[in-house]
Design a protein around this motif. Structure first.
Motif, PDB file in Angstrom:
ATOM      1  N   LEU A 189       0.825  -1.212   0.000  1.00 38.11           N
ATOM      2  CA  LEU A 189       0.000   0.000   0.000  1.00 38.11           C
ATOM      3  C   LEU A 189       0.856   1.257   0.000  1.00 38.11           C
ATOM      4  O   LEU A 189       0.538   2.253  -0.660  1.00 38.11           O
ATOM      5  N   ALA A 190       1.957   1.244   0.735  1.00 41.01           N
ATOM      6  CA  ALA A 190       2.864   2.382   0.755  1.00 41.01           C
ATOM      7  C   ALA A 190       3.495   2.613  -0.621  1.00 41.01           C
ATOM      8  O   ALA A 190       3.625   3.756  -1.072  1.00 41.01           O
ATOM      9  N   ALA A 191       3.862   1.535  -1.317  1.00 43.22           N
ATOM     10  CA  ALA A 191       4.426   1.672  -2.650  1.00 43.22           C
ATOM     11  C   ALA A 191       3.419   2.253  -3.622  1.00 43.22           C
ATOM     12  O   ALA A 191       3.753   3.136  -4.429  1.00 43.22           O
ATOM     13  N   VAL A 192       2.179   1.805  -3.550  1.00 45.95           N
ATOM     14  CA  VAL A 192       1.133   2.345  -4.426  1.00 45.95           C
ATOM     15  C   VAL A 192       0.887   3.812  -4.103  1.00 45.95           C
ATOM     16  O   VAL A 192       0.736   4.644  -5.009  1.00 45.95           O
ATOM     17  N   ALA A 193       0.859   4.168  -2.834  1.00 48.76           N
ATOM     18  CA  ALA A 193       0.639   5.559  -2.446  1.00 48.76           C
ATOM     19  C   ALA A 193       1.764   6.446  -2.947  1.00 48.76           C
ATOM     20  O   ALA A 193       1.528   7.592  -3.400  1.00 48.76           O
ATOM     21  N   LEU A 194       2.995   5.964  -2.901  1.00 48.21           N
ATOM     22  CA  LEU A 194       4.121   6.762  -3.409  1.00 48.21           C
ATOM     23  C   LEU A 194       4.032   6.941  -4.913  1.00 48.21           C
ATOM     24  O   LEU A 194       4.358   8.015  -5.439  1.00 48.21           O
ATOM     25  N   LEU A 195       3.605   5.906  -5.620  1.00 51.85           N
ATOM     26  CA  LEU A 195       3.478   6.028  -7.075  1.00 51.85           C
ATOM     27  C   LEU A 195       2.368   6.993  -7.475  1.00 51.85           C
ATOM     28  O   LEU A 195       2.499   7.759  -8.437  1.00 51.85           O
ATOM     29  N   VAL A 196       1.273   6.979  -6.737  1.00 53.35           N
ATOM     30  CA  VAL A 196       0.152   7.870  -7.048  1.00 53.35           C
ATOM     31  C   VAL A 196       0.494   9.299  -6.692  1.00 53.35           C
ATOM     32  O   VAL A 196       0.144  10.243  -7.425  1.00 53.35           O
ATOM     33  N   ALA A 197       1.189   9.536  -5.588  1.00 50.55           N
ATOM     34  CA  ALA A 197       1.477  10.881  -5.119  1.00 50.55           C
ATOM     35  C   ALA A 197       2.652  11.515  -5.864  1.00 50.55           C
ATOM     36  O   ALA A 197       2.868  12.720  -5.737  1.00 50.55           O
ATOM     37  N   ARG A 198       3.399  10.756  -6.638  1.00 50.26           N
ATOM     38  CA  ARG A 198       4.571  11.286  -7.323  1.00 50.26           C
ATOM     39  C   ARG A 198       4.122  12.263  -8.419  1.00 50.26           C
ATOM     40  O   ARG A 198       3.266  11.942  -9.242  1.00 50.26           O
ATOM     41  N   PRO A 199       4.740  13.446  -8.455  1.00 45.49           N
ATOM     42  CA  PRO A 199       4.358  14.414  -9.489  1.00 45.49           C
ATOM     43  C   PRO A 199       4.799  13.932 -10.885  1.00 45.49           C
ATOM     44  O   PRO A 199       5.812  13.282 -11.023  1.00 45.49           O
ATOM     45  N   ALA A 200       4.045  14.302 -11.878  1.00 44.21           N
ATOM     46  CA  ALA A 200       4.329  13.859 -13.237  1.00 44.21           C
ATOM     47  C   ALA A 200       5.442  14.581 -13.890  1.00 44.21           C
ATOM     48  O   ALA A 200       5.938  15.530 -13.802  1.00 44.21           O
TER      49      ALA A 200
END
Length: 64
Positions: A53-64
């Motif tokens: 879940l932490a890995a998914v949250a980091l991927l979603v929150a990463r700016p484009a």
């Protein structure tokens, strides 16, 4: 299934204590049935879920 609450019909002790040969054989069979991932237990599964879940949250929150 765990051997914590199983009572041996041979020695009337807990199977998890392994008092007699029947208890020890049942413990060996239970360990073999559980497989290699059972050693991680519930804590390991929860930790893996949390890390995922932490890995998914980091991927979603990463700016484009």
């Amino acid at each position: 299934m765990t051997a914590d609450w199983l009572v041996c019909a041979n020695c009337a002790g807990r199977v998890s204590e392994g008092r007699c040969a029947v208890c020890r054989a049942e413990l060996a069979r239970l360990r073999q049935e559980r497989g290699p991932w059972a050693a991680l237990g519930l804590q390991g599964a929860l930790l893996a879920l949390l890390l995922g879940l932490a890995a998914v949250a980091l991927l979603v929150a990463r700016p484009a």
